[in-house]
Write an enzyme that holds these catalytic residues in place. Structure first.
Site, PDB file in Angstrom:
ATOM      1  N   ASP A 243       0.720  -1.252  -0.071  1.00  0.00           N
ATOM      2  CA  ASP A 243      -0.023  -0.167  -0.128  1.00  0.00           C
ATOM      3  C   ASP A 243       0.857   1.485  -0.097  1.00  0.00           C
ATOM      4  OD1 ASP A 243      -2.407  -1.244   0.160  1.00  0.00           O
ATOM      5  OD2 ASP A 243      -2.693  -1.013   2.057  1.00  0.00           O
ATOM      6  N   GLU A 370       5.063  -4.551  -8.163  1.00  0.00           N
ATOM      7  CA  GLU A 370       4.302  -3.868  -6.746  1.00  0.00           C
ATOM      8  C   GLU A 370       2.507  -4.259  -7.329  1.00  0.00           C
ATOM      9  OE1 GLU A 370       5.671  -1.353  -4.457  1.00  0.00           O
ATOM     10  OE2 GLU A 370       7.487  -1.156  -5.241  1.00  0.00           O
TER      11      GLU A 370
HETATM   12  N1  CAA Z   1      -3.630  -4.205   4.258  1.00  0.00           N
HETATM   13  C1  CAA Z   1      -3.893  -4.866   5.321  1.00  0.00           C
HETATM   14  N2  CAA Z   1      -4.326  -6.332   5.330  1.00  0.00           N
HETATM   15  C2  CAA Z   1      -4.722  -6.687   4.086  1.00  0.00           C
HETATM   16  C3  CAA Z   1      -4.576  -5.980   2.851  1.00  0.00           C
HETATM   17  C4  CAA Z   1      -3.977  -4.461   2.929  1.00  0.00           C
HETATM   18  N3  CAA Z   1      -3.905  -3.774   1.991  1.00  0.00           N
HETATM   19  N4  CAA Z   1      -4.901  -6.670   2.132  1.00  0.00           N
HETATM   20  C5  CAA Z   1      -5.315  -7.970   2.377  1.00  0.00           C
HETATM   21  N5  CAA Z   1      -5.079  -7.784   3.703  1.00  0.00           N
HETATM   22  C6  CAA Z   1      -5.311  -8.963   4.684  1.00  0.00           C
HETATM   23  C7  CAA Z   1      -6.757  -9.402   4.523  1.00  0.00           C
HETATM   24  O1  CAA Z   1      -7.524  -8.289   5.503  1.00  0.00           O
HETATM   25  C8  CAA Z   1      -6.998 -10.660   4.874  1.00  0.00           C
HETATM   26  O2  CAA Z   1      -6.982 -10.722   6.351  1.00  0.00           O
HETATM   27  P1  CAA Z   1      -7.691 -11.895   7.403  1.00  0.00           P
HETATM   28  O3  CAA Z   1      -7.071 -13.219   6.819  1.00  0.00           O
HETATM   29  O4  CAA Z   1      -7.510 -11.407   8.643  1.00  0.00           O
HETATM   30  O5  CAA Z   1      -9.152 -11.815   6.872  1.00  0.00           O
HETATM   31  C9  CAA Z   1      -5.565 -11.199   4.378  1.00  0.00           C
HETATM   32  O6  CAA Z   1      -4.753 -10.091   4.120  1.00  0.00           O
HETATM   33  C10 CAA Z   1      -5.991 -11.982   3.289  1.00  0.00           C
HETATM   34  O7  CAA Z   1      -6.242 -11.102   2.132  1.00  0.00           O
HETATM   35  P2  CAA Z   1      -7.085 -11.588   1.100  1.00  0.00           P
HETATM   36  O8  CAA Z   1      -7.864 -12.990   1.208  1.00  0.00           O
HETATM   37  O9  CAA Z   1      -7.598 -10.231   0.195  1.00  0.00           O
HETATM   38  O10 CAA Z   1      -5.700 -12.328  -0.024  1.00  0.00           O
HETATM   39  P3  CAA Z   1      -5.672 -12.664  -1.563  1.00  0.00           P
HETATM   40  O11 CAA Z   1      -4.952 -13.994  -1.301  1.00  0.00           O
HETATM   41  O12 CAA Z   1      -6.903 -12.872  -1.947  1.00  0.00           O
HETATM   42  O13 CAA Z   1      -4.585 -11.609  -2.215  1.00  0.00           O
HETATM   43  C11 CAA Z   1      -4.117  -9.652  -3.408  1.00  0.00           C
HETATM   44  C12 CAA Z   1      -4.877 -10.163  -2.205  1.00  0.00           C
HETATM   45  C13 CAA Z   1      -4.504  -8.194  -3.146  1.00  0.00           C
HETATM   46  C14 CAA Z   1      -4.448 -10.100  -4.773  1.00  0.00           C
HETATM   47  C15 CAA Z   1      -2.482  -9.947  -2.910  1.00  0.00           C
HETATM   48  O14 CAA Z   1      -2.225 -11.270  -3.105  1.00  0.00           O
HETATM   49  C16 CAA Z   1      -1.588  -8.907  -3.918  1.00  0.00           C
HETATM   50  O15 CAA Z   1      -1.578  -7.891  -3.643  1.00  0.00           O
HETATM   51  N6  CAA Z   1      -1.011  -9.461  -4.959  1.00  0.00           N
HETATM   52  C17 CAA Z   1      -0.291  -8.748  -5.723  1.00  0.00           C
HETATM   53  C18 CAA Z   1       1.263  -9.102  -5.100  1.00  0.00           C
HETATM   54  C19 CAA Z   1       2.202  -8.002  -5.644  1.00  0.00           C
HETATM   55  O16 CAA Z   1       1.836  -6.753  -5.635  1.00  0.00           O
HETATM   56  N7  CAA Z   1       3.325  -8.409  -5.902  1.00  0.00           N
HETATM   57  C20 CAA Z   1       4.362  -7.536  -6.078  1.00  0.00           C
HETATM   58  C21 CAA Z   1       5.590  -8.004  -5.301  1.00  0.00           C
HETATM   59  S1  CAA Z   1       6.653  -6.409  -5.034  1.00  0.00           S
HETATM   60  C22 CAA Z   1       7.516  -6.335  -6.334  1.00  0.00           C
HETATM   61  O17 CAA Z   1       6.955  -5.861  -7.200  1.00  0.00           O
HETATM   62  C23 CAA Z   1       8.903  -6.412  -6.646  1.00  0.00           C
HETATM   63  C24 CAA Z   1       9.820  -5.414  -6.604  1.00  0.00           C
HETATM   64  O18 CAA Z   1      10.867  -5.494  -6.211  1.00  0.00           O
HETATM   65  C25 CAA Z   1       9.462  -3.886  -7.129  1.00  0.00           C
END
Ligand code: CAA
Length: 388
Positions: A243, A370
């Protein structure tokens, strides 16, 4: 409603612009060509305090606000997006988990050297088989019987700054003291310790001066003191960090788009065709009008997300919606604007003599890392509907 920057924010933006245009822009094409890590300019960025902009001074940073961070990211990325990527990893992907969830000892040991730019940090979430579906990672951390250390095994891919990082925030599925799964946890690992292996370098389309590689832990012994946050809190930490990080990527996108637009505006005034400057033609003016409008819309979303990041810190609310909207809109704008900019420049846009083709290649990553555009739409859609 007051959209103006404070005097301090204007000063930091101007300092970043001067540094980026004088020190980074002149070497950007060469580092893009060679794919080498720009050691000297990153060292100079660290001397200006840009490797830990929002990190408090007591932890090696500059103690500035999120709007200042976004302004610096945009200015550096306008000169070279690869430098922007390196800066953003130290600032957000490494800095935020340590600052928000680290113990005092972890902050002194790991955050101070990274935020002050003495060493580089990295963030290891993605694995060869799990990118968007981050929760399905396979890396495993098993707690020792006496509870004093974890043995971590697993491979991570696409690790930005992986080839140069000294410390890495590493996520793994955890097997706790009772032998049961305890969910994902976050750890700090040391690239110079036994069991840390750097894998293959990723050859990339853009941001070529930012080093990217696979990393693998093989029976890495991680003291329990190096776990960040509680056991099983890792996925939430990863999401909270993203975030914050996505605001930085949104600002990076804004910088790329602004650079592509400014070059196009200048070229359209100078380049003549059919006896007139091409900027006098309606087809070019329409492009410039749409470019400018989309960039300003991006700027508003980026500044809103940066401002609300600070507000959320005070209230404890999540900044997820504003962060994802800014990242999605600004990254798609950077891609679209740099595409138009190549077109306005014609053959010269396609040539490596000018930076337009580099902006176009660099912009693409902002729609992927990200969290892809598809993931941002999913995050926004879930928040809006309350459904999954
Ligand atoms: N803040 C706090 N908690 C959060 C949250 C947030 N933004 N988003 C989800 N959660 C919590 C949920 O509340 C949930 O908690 P509970 O189990 O207590 O209910 C838990 O996390 C699981 O949430 P979801 O069921 O929504 O999880 P999901 O498996 O469906 O995945 C997703 C959600 C948004 C798709 C996530 O997997 C995601 O963001 N995927 C993309 C990953 C990503 O951005 N990767 C990039 C890596 S970094 C990079 O790019 C490299 C670099 O070096 C630049």
């Amino acid at each position: 409603m007051d959209f103006s920057l404070t005097e301090d924010q204007q000063m930091i933006r101007d300092a970043a612009r001067e540094f980026a245009q004088n020190e980074i822009a002149p070497v950007a094409a060469e580092f893009d060509r060679s794919g080498e890590f720009p050691v000297d300019t990153i060292k100079a960025a660290a001397e200006l305090g840009f490797m830990g902009i929002e990190i408090p001074e007591e932890y090696g940073g500059s103690g500035l606000d999120p709007v200042s961070y976004a302004l610096v990211m945009a200015e550096i990325s306008a000169a070279d997006a690869a430098h922007g990527t390196i800066v953003s990893v130290n600032n957000s992907l490494f800095g935020v988990p340590l600052l928000e969830f680290g113990t005092e000892e972890q902050k002194q040991k790991y955050l101070v050297p990274v935020a002050s730019g003495k060493v580089n940090g990295a963030y290891a979430l993605t694995e060869p088989q799990s990118g968007s579906d981050a929760g399905s990672m396979r890396a495993k951390a098993v707690l020792s019987e006496d509870g004093s250390y974890y043995t971590i095994n697993g491979k991570k891919s696409w690790i930005t700054s992986g080839p140069v990082a000294k410390y890495v925030v590493f996520f793994a599925q955890t097997v706790g003291a009772d032998g049961e799964s305890a969910g994902i946890s976050a750890f700090v690992v040391d690239a110079e310790a036994k069991g840390y292996l750097r894998g293959k370098l990723e050859p990339k389309l853009g941001i070529r001066a930012s080093a990217t590689c696979e990393i693998e832990l093989e029976n890495y012994r991680c003291p329990v003191e190096d776990r960040i946050g509680d056991e099983g809190q890792g996925f939430k930490i990863a999401m909270i960090v993203l975030d914050a990080g996505r605001v930085g990527v949104a600002a990076q996108s804004l910088g790329i788009a602004q650079a592509a637009y400014e070059a196009s505006l200048e070229y359209s005034r100078e380049r003549k065709a059919f006896g007139a400057a091409i900027g006098s033609f309606q087809s070019i003016q329409n492009k410039l009008a749409d470019m400018r409008m989309r960039i300003e819309a991006s700027r508003l979303l980026v500044m809103q997300a940066a401002w609300s990041k600070a507000e959320c810190k005070k209230t404890g609310q999540k900044n997820t919606l504003n962060s994802s909207m800014a990242k999605l809109f600004a990254s798609e704008t950077a891609m679209w604007v740099s595409h138009q900019a190549v077109q306005i420049h014609g053959g010269m846009g396609y040539s490596k003599e000018l930076p337009l083709e580099r902006y176009f290649r660099d912009a693409k990553i902002t729609e992927i890392y990200e969290g892809t555009s598809e993931i941002q739409r999913m995050v926004i859609g879930r928040l809006e509907t309350g459904l999954r």
